[in-house]
Design a protein around this motif. Structure first.
Motif, PDB file in Angstrom:
ATOM      1  N   LYS A 132       0.848  -1.192   0.000  1.00 47.14           N
ATOM      2  CA  LYS A 132       0.000   0.000   0.000  1.00 47.14           C
ATOM      3  C   LYS A 132       0.886   1.246   0.000  1.00 47.14           C
ATOM      4  CE  LYS A 132      -3.850  -1.470   2.925  1.00 47.14           C
ATOM      5  NZ  LYS A 132      -4.336  -1.462   4.304  1.00 47.14           N
ATOM      6  N   PRO A 133       0.358   2.405  -0.386  1.00 44.10           N
ATOM      7  CA  PRO A 133       1.110   3.641  -0.155  1.00 44.10           C
ATOM      8  C   PRO A 133       1.434   3.749   1.338  1.00 44.10           C
ATOM      9  CG  PRO A 133      -0.811   4.056  -1.531  1.00 44.10           C
ATOM     10  CD  PRO A 133      -0.939   2.641  -1.064  1.00 44.10           C
ATOM     11  N   SER A 134       2.641   4.166   1.637  1.00 43.11           N
ATOM     12  CA  SER A 134       3.163   4.252   3.020  1.00 43.11           C
ATOM     13  C   SER A 134       3.414   2.878   3.645  1.00 43.11           C
ATOM     14  CB  SER A 134       2.255   5.061   3.953  1.00 43.11           C
ATOM     15  OG  SER A 134       2.168   6.379   3.495  1.00 43.11           O
ATOM     16  N   GLY A 135       3.306   1.824   2.839  1.00 42.30           N
ATOM     17  CA  GLY A 135       3.632   0.479   3.332  1.00 42.30           C
ATOM     18  C   GLY A 135       5.127   0.356   3.602  1.00 42.30           C
ATOM     19  N   ILE A 136       5.459  -0.604   4.472  1.00 45.79           N
ATOM     20  CA  ILE A 136       6.845  -0.737   4.948  1.00 45.79           C
ATOM     21  C   ILE A 136       7.486  -2.009   4.391  1.00 45.79           C
ATOM     22  CG2 ILE A 136       8.289  -1.049   7.015  1.00 45.79           C
ATOM     23  CD1 ILE A 136       7.114   1.756   6.843  1.00 45.79           C
ATOM     24  N   LEU A 137       8.707  -1.840   3.882  1.00 49.67           N
ATOM     25  CA  LEU A 137       9.514  -2.971   3.413  1.00 49.67           C
ATOM     26  C   LEU A 137      10.682  -3.163   4.378  1.00 49.67           C
ATOM     27  CD1 LEU A 137      10.374  -5.034   1.193  1.00 49.67           C
ATOM     28  CD2 LEU A 137      11.591  -3.141   0.079  1.00 49.67           C
ATOM     29  N   VAL A 138      10.768  -4.349   4.976  1.00 49.20           N
ATOM     30  CA  VAL A 138      11.917  -4.684   5.830  1.00 49.20           C
ATOM     31  C   VAL A 138      12.713  -5.743   5.067  1.00 49.20           C
ATOM     32  CG1 VAL A 138      12.683  -5.571   8.060  1.00 49.20           C
ATOM     33  CG2 VAL A 138      10.559  -4.244   7.922  1.00 49.20           C
ATOM     34  N   GLU A 155      18.005   1.424  -7.340  1.00 51.43           N
ATOM     35  CA  GLU A 155      16.634   1.900  -7.615  1.00 51.43           C
ATOM     36  C   GLU A 155      15.872   2.204  -6.328  1.00 51.43           C
ATOM     37  OE1 GLU A 155      14.279   0.794 -10.688  1.00 51.43           O
ATOM     38  OE2 GLU A 155      15.924   0.363 -12.063  1.00 51.43           O
ATOM     39  N   LEU A 156      16.101   1.390  -5.314  1.00 52.56           N
ATOM     40  CA  LEU A 156      15.422   1.631  -4.035  1.00 52.56           C
ATOM     41  C   LEU A 156      15.796   3.035  -3.514  1.00 52.56           C
ATOM     42  CD1 LEU A 156      13.666  -0.094  -1.939  1.00 52.56           C
ATOM     43  CD2 LEU A 156      15.790  -0.280  -0.643  1.00 52.56           C
ATOM     44  N   ASN A 157      17.043   3.395  -3.752  1.00 53.16           N
ATOM     45  CA  ASN A 157      17.514   4.707  -3.278  1.00 53.16           C
ATOM     46  C   ASN A 157      17.059   5.848  -4.172  1.00 53.16           C
ATOM     47  OD1 ASN A 157      19.325   4.525  -0.854  1.00 53.16           O
ATOM     48  ND2 ASN A 157      20.177   2.882  -2.112  1.00 53.16           N
ATOM     49  N   GLN A 161      10.305   6.145  -5.578  1.00 50.20           N
ATOM     50  CA  GLN A 161       9.143   5.411  -5.041  1.00 50.20           C
ATOM     51  C   GLN A 161       9.306   5.082  -3.562  1.00 50.20           C
ATOM     52  OE1 GLN A 161       6.488   3.775  -7.007  1.00 50.20           O
ATOM     53  NE2 GLN A 161       7.477   3.115  -8.893  1.00 50.20           N
ATOM     54  N   TRP A 162      10.516   5.324  -3.029  1.00 52.29           N
ATOM     55  CA  TRP A 162      10.825   4.846  -1.679  1.00 52.29           C
ATOM     56  C   TRP A 162      11.512   5.905  -0.843  1.00 52.29           C
ATOM     57  CZ3 TRP A 162       9.061   0.038  -0.549  1.00 52.29           C
ATOM     58  CH2 TRP A 162       8.776  -0.817  -1.623  1.00 52.29           C
ATOM     59  N   LYS A 163      11.281   5.819   0.458  1.00 55.82           N
ATOM     60  CA  LYS A 163      12.080   6.597   1.395  1.00 55.82           C
ATOM     61  C   LYS A 163      12.772   5.597   2.327  1.00 55.82           C
ATOM     62  CE  LYS A 163      11.856  10.112   4.873  1.00 55.82           C
ATOM     63  NZ  LYS A 163      11.117  10.583   6.013  1.00 55.82           N
ATOM     64  N   LYS A 175      10.114   2.907   3.257  1.00 51.85           N
ATOM     65  CA  LYS A 175       8.671   3.164   3.189  1.00 51.85           C
ATOM     66  C   LYS A 175       8.318   3.489   1.755  1.00 51.85           C
ATOM     67  CE  LYS A 175       6.024   6.858   5.032  1.00 51.85           C
ATOM     68  NZ  LYS A 175       5.703   7.633   6.210  1.00 51.85           N
ATOM     69  N   LYS A 176       7.236   2.898   1.263  1.00 57.11           N
ATOM     70  CA  LYS A 176       6.794   3.188  -0.107  1.00 57.11           C
ATOM     71  C   LYS A 176       6.085   4.552  -0.112  1.00 57.11           C
ATOM     72  CE  LYS A 176       3.631   1.726  -3.536  1.00 57.11           C
ATOM     73  NZ  LYS A 176       2.520   0.855  -3.850  1.00 57.11           N
ATOM     74  N   ASN A 177       6.419   5.377  -1.081  1.00 53.77           N
ATOM     75  CA  ASN A 177       5.794   6.699  -1.148  1.00 53.77           C
ATOM     76  C   ASN A 177       4.320   6.600  -1.537  1.00 53.77           C
ATOM     77  OD1 ASN A 177       8.104   8.036  -0.424  1.00 53.77           O
ATOM     78  ND2 ASN A 177       8.830   8.207  -2.528  1.00 53.77           N
TER      79      ASN A 177
END
Ligand code: SAM
Length: 177
Positions: A132-138, A155-157, A161-163, A175-177
């Protein structure tokens, strides 16, 4: 739930069988991050013997968890372990290879935890679609590089799309933007 006790049991099990599923060391951080998200849907890649599925299910008491594991022996052990904790109703272990399975999942996850050996670039578009938007990737196992892990982190950096929220041990949290 005493997570340290469960971790020690999982380590003892791994040592006894010499299997390739070291339990995730930063489990307390994972628990804290997951709890903060109050997730309803969680995806885990790399069930191993089920320890981190238990951590995630304990942190998020209402979450439905899809956990992916390619090794059928691990799936059998993890299924028994999850059942013994009364969590089979909401921890769903899929005996599949992540690369073949991710495309079939429906979007809307609040949290994705990757602990499945090397980082591969091909997973990134799936994370972007599934979270989801604002979803968290660990993302664990940052030290296990592959031919495409550099591209993944590039790309993650930089792809907008990501913070990146934090890094600890061999883990990156984004965190997904
Ligand atoms: C480090 S262990 C997971 C440990 C577990 N998260 C824990 O802490 O309890 C990695 C697991 O990922 C599984 N795995 C590795 N690559 C995978 C893939 N591409 N698809 C599905 N499972 C995979 C391995 O079989 C192994 O059981």
């Amino acid at each position: 739930m005493n997570l340290t006790e469960e971790y020690n049991l999982a380590v003892a099990h791994q040592q006894e069988h010499g299997c390739s599923a070291p339990p995730y060391e930063s489990y307390q951080k994972l628990f804290d991050i997951a709890k903060q998200t109050n997730s309803q849907r969680i995806l885990e890649i790399g069930t191993g013997v089920g320890f981190t599925a238990l951590v995630l299910a304990t942190a998020c008491a209402n979450a439905e968890i899809d956990s992916i594991e390619k090794d059928s022996e691990h799936v059998e052990i993890a299924s028994g372990y999850i059942q013994s904790h009364g969590l089979s109703n909401r921890v769903h272990i899929h005996n599949v290879v992540a690369e073949d399975f991710l495309a079939s999942l429906k979007p809307g996850y609040d949290l994705i935890f990757f602990d499945g050996f090397q980082i591969h670039y091909e997973f990134l578009p799936h994370y972007e679609r599934l979270l989801k938007p604002s979803g968290i990737l660990v993302l664990g196992n940052n030290h296990l590089s592959s031919k495409t892990s550099e591209q993944f982190f590039g790309e993650l950096n930089d792809n907008g799309q990501w913070k990146i929220l934090e890094k600890f041990g061999e883990t990156t949290v984004a965190k997904k933007n």
